[in-house]
Write a protein that holds these residues in place. Structure first.
Motif, mmCIF file in Angstrom:
data_model
loop_
_atom_site.group_PDB
_atom_site.id
_atom_site.type_symbol
_atom_site.label_atom_id
_atom_site.label_comp_id
_atom_site.label_asym_id
_atom_site.label_seq_id
_atom_site.Cartn_x
_atom_site.Cartn_y
_atom_site.Cartn_z
ATOM 1 N N CYS A 207 -5.097 5.764 1.975
ATOM 2 C CA CYS A 207 -4.570 7.084 1.596
ATOM 3 C C CYS A 207 -5.641 7.932 0.923
ATOM 4 O O CYS A 207 -6.323 7.486 -0.006
ATOM 5 C CB CYS A 207 -3.378 6.902 0.655
ATOM 6 N N THR B 39 -5.312 10.548 -0.924
ATOM 7 C CA THR B 39 -4.979 11.083 -2.247
ATOM 8 C C THR B 39 -4.872 9.981 -3.294
ATOM 9 O O THR B 39 -4.583 10.256 -4.458
ATOM 10 C CB THR B 39 -3.668 11.884 -2.208
ATOM 11 N N CYS C 81 -0.975 12.529 4.135
ATOM 12 C CA CYS C 81 -2.374 12.818 4.470
ATOM 13 C C CYS C 81 -2.702 12.271 5.855
ATOM 14 O O CYS C 81 -1.893 11.590 6.494
ATOM 15 C CB CYS C 81 -3.311 12.218 3.417
ATOM 16 N N GLY D 170 0.985 4.871 -0.171
ATOM 17 C CA GLY D 170 0.236 6.108 -0.061
ATOM 18 C C GLY D 170 1.131 7.328 -0.228
ATOM 19 O O GLY D 170 2.335 7.213 -0.462
ATOM 20 N N CYS D 171 0.514 8.499 -0.068
ATOM 21 C CA CYS D 171 1.280 9.745 -0.229
ATOM 22 C C CYS D 171 2.240 9.972 0.928
ATOM 23 O O CYS D 171 3.226 10.698 0.794
ATOM 24 C CB CYS D 171 0.320 10.921 -0.364
ATOM 25 N N CYS E 121 0.850 -1.190 0.000
ATOM 26 C CA CYS E 121 0.000 0.000 0.000
ATOM 27 C C CYS E 121 0.885 1.239 0.000
ATOM 28 O O CYS E 121 1.404 1.653 1.041
ATOM 29 C CB CYS E 121 -0.926 -0.008 1.218
ATOM 30 N N GLU F 130 -1.755 3.637 5.220
ATOM 31 C CA GLU F 130 -1.505 3.982 3.819
ATOM 32 C C GLU F 130 -2.482 3.268 2.890
ATOM 33 O O GLU F 130 -2.704 3.713 1.761
ATOM 34 C CB GLU F 130 -0.065 3.660 3.432
ATOM 35 N N MET G 207 -4.108 5.542 -3.114
ATOM 36 C CA MET G 207 -3.049 4.556 -2.908
ATOM 37 C C MET G 207 -2.763 3.803 -4.207
ATOM 38 O O MET G 207 -3.687 3.439 -4.934
ATOM 39 C CB MET G 207 -3.481 3.597 -1.798
ATOM 40 N N CYS H 51 -2.441 8.366 6.064
ATOM 41 C CA CYS H 51 -1.047 7.914 6.023
ATOM 42 C C CYS H 51 -0.320 8.272 7.318
ATOM 43 O O CYS H 51 0.488 7.489 7.832
ATOM 44 C CB CYS H 51 -0.320 8.529 4.835
#
Length: 340
Positions: free
Chosen positions: A106, A108, A95, A91-92, A89, A103, A110, A98
């Motif tokens: 996420c 935004t 956020c 993620g960014c 996973c 994550e 994943m 996260c």
């Protein structure tokens, strides 16, 4: 190098020759030692051109194990030669979800190796950040690779409902395949609940019993009546649906009791139809997506102790396309793993 790639929407995956990747700043190059297959790959490859969300061509494989081959500039915390699995996973990292370690959720968007980025069904793969590596020490990478999804996904789903899985409780596992057979093991290790596994065919039911299910039943509508009979009419406290089609969603709601929980995990494209008059009163229905890196670390510890073991069928990289065919036809006992 060789890689199994999805190249055109609607076509089967192909074994191709592609360039060996080079790690950029912050990236890690792994020599792949194992890569698990998942029904999620089939789901993604069934999308229409309008639905398909990822770049093409894309190397498949989101259950990676490997050995650190090369480090990009600035990478610390891992050494060349380390044996690792990859938390899938990506993620960014900034956020709210996260920051909480989730994550997999996420905000935004994943992405994963094999699901948005080139994955592990190849001789080498790139990992975007050292935080996504989990050391496995002397664990067999073939057994460890699928901890990243086939174990992590049911582990998170079970942890969410642990307070209901007390002495005298009952849990139903619908689908004893790649994820379900691990869920049975985890339920036996983590809880005192009575585990009832539902699947189709004597071979799959025997496999579920071998994995530790107390009772096995054909995954048919009448199974709900059998479960209620064996629970004094209450129904199951928790039902996990690892298939995810309309029929299993309906069956899950028929099996669960008042105040129970249904956890939808399978990506079969179906649903559980819930209303005040069709579901047991106060029943909770939730989805569950993958898991957290912290939980993957916990699973690695459990694997070292022999508390969870993924049953695998191995294929060489050259036979990966056949492995997908076997997966589609239901021929895999446990998890198919590609070994380059």
């Amino acid at each position: 190098m060789k890689a199994v790639q999805y190249t055109k929407v609607g076509n089967p995956p192909e074994l191709r020759e592609v360039d060996k990747p080079t790690p950029g700043p912050g990236e890690i190059l792994l020599r792949v030692t194992a890569s698990g297959l998942c029904h999620s790959d089939e789901v993604v490859m069934s999308y229409s051109a309008e639905q398909y969300p990822y770049p093409l061509p894309m190397t498949l494989g989101h259950e990676p194990a490997g050995v650190v081959e090369e480090l990009g500039a600035g990478v610390t915390g891992v050494q060349i030669g380390d044996s690792v699995i990859v938390y899938g996973c990506w993620g960014c990292g900034v956020c709210r979800m996260c920051a909480d370690g989730s994550e997999n959720l996420c905000l935004t968007g994943m992405v994963s190796p094999g699901l948005g980025r080139d994955g592990a069904m190849a001789e080498f793969m790139l990992v975007d950040d050292v935080r996504h590596l989990v050391p496995i020490g002397d664990l067999d990478p073939v057994k460890a690779a699928s901890l990243t999804d086939a174990a992590l996904t049911p582990y998170q789903a079970i942890k969410k409902v642990l307070p209901k899985l007390v002495g005298g409780s009952s849990a139903v596992v619908i689908g004893a395949g790649g994820l379900g057979h691990v869920a049975i093991q985890l339920l036996r290790v983590l809880t005192p609940t009575r585990v009832i596994a539902l699947d189709l065919g004597e071979e799959k039911l025997a496999f579920a019993a071998e994995m530790g299910a107390h009772e096995v039943l054909e995954s048919k509508p009448e199974a709900a009546d059998r479960i209620k009979e064996s629970t004094d009419g209450r129904g199951a406290d928790v039902v996990f649906d690892f298939v995810g089609i309309d029929a299993t969603g309906d069956l899950a709601l028929a099996c669960v009791g008042v105040g129970g929980s249904v956890v939808l995990v399978g990506a079969g494209g179906g649903s559980a139809r819930v209303s005040l008059l069709t579901a047991p009163y106060d029943a909770q229905v939730s989805t569950s997506l993958w898991g957290r890196r912290k939980e993957l670390l916990e699973l690695v510890d459990m694997a070292h102790r022999g508390e969870v073991s993924i049953q695998t069928v191995t294929y060489p990289l050259d036979d990966a396309v056949r492995a997908y065919s076997d997966l589609h036809e239901g021929k895999i006992r446990g998890r198919a793993v590609i070994v380059p």
